[in-house]
Design an enzyme around this catalytic site. Structure first.
Site, PDB file in Angstrom:
ATOM      1  CB  CYS A 102      -2.603   3.857  -2.025  1.00 11.59           C
ATOM      2  SG  CYS A 102      -3.031   2.634  -0.977  1.00 11.59           S
ATOM      3  CB  CYS A 161      -4.441   0.513  -2.999  1.00  8.91           C
ATOM      4  SG  CYS A 161      -5.264   1.876  -1.620  1.00  8.91           S
TER       5      CYS A 161
END
Ligand code: ZN
Length: 141
Positions: A64, A67
């Site tokens: 991700c 993230c």
């Protein structure tokens, strides 16, 4: 589970195991509160929440992109709020149980827990200023 927490004051590496309920980890050498950030898991989550300070849980995954933008911000927050905040990172791929229990549908999701209960949820990669603004009412000054 033991974590190695580096003291921002004297650079000592501290091996920190289970911290007694209601306490925060301090440096063995200089007694400074340590930035408290570690990788949690489905198995450790219940005890991860048993901190004497609010616990910010970061639900993330290695694939991700947003993230990865949040990760260094969380490290800064752990340093700035040492002694007042615990940060627990939950890799949602490896720990599906916790993510399911708290209905995490998109990542990154940051969930703030107080006394074991979620009190605030932030979805998406927020800039540090906004994160601090949401956190600070919950932190002891
Ligand atoms: Zn120290």
């Amino acid at each position: 589970m033991n974590d190695i927490l580096v003291c921002p004051n004297c650079n000592s590496k501290n091996r920190v195991g289970q911290v007694p309920s209601g306490r925060v980890p301090v440096c063995a050498k200089c007694q400074q509160a340590l930035p408290w950030l570690h990788n949690g898991s489905d198995q450790s989550f219940a005890s991860d929440l048993e901190a004497g300070v609010p616990v910010l849980v970061d639900f993330w995954a290695p694939w991700c992109g947003p993230c990865r933008m949040v990760a260094p911000v969380l490290e800064e927050l752990a340093r700035e709020h040492a002694g007042k905040l615990r940060i627990v990172k939950i890799n949602v791929d490896e720990n599906p149980q916790v993510s399911q229990n708290f209905s995490v549908r998109s990542i990154p999701t940051l969930m703030l827990f107080q006394n074991g209960r979620p009190v605030d949820t932030l979805v998406g990669a927020l800039p540090k200023g906004q994160l601090n603004a949401r956190l600070s009412p919950h932190l002891k000054h």
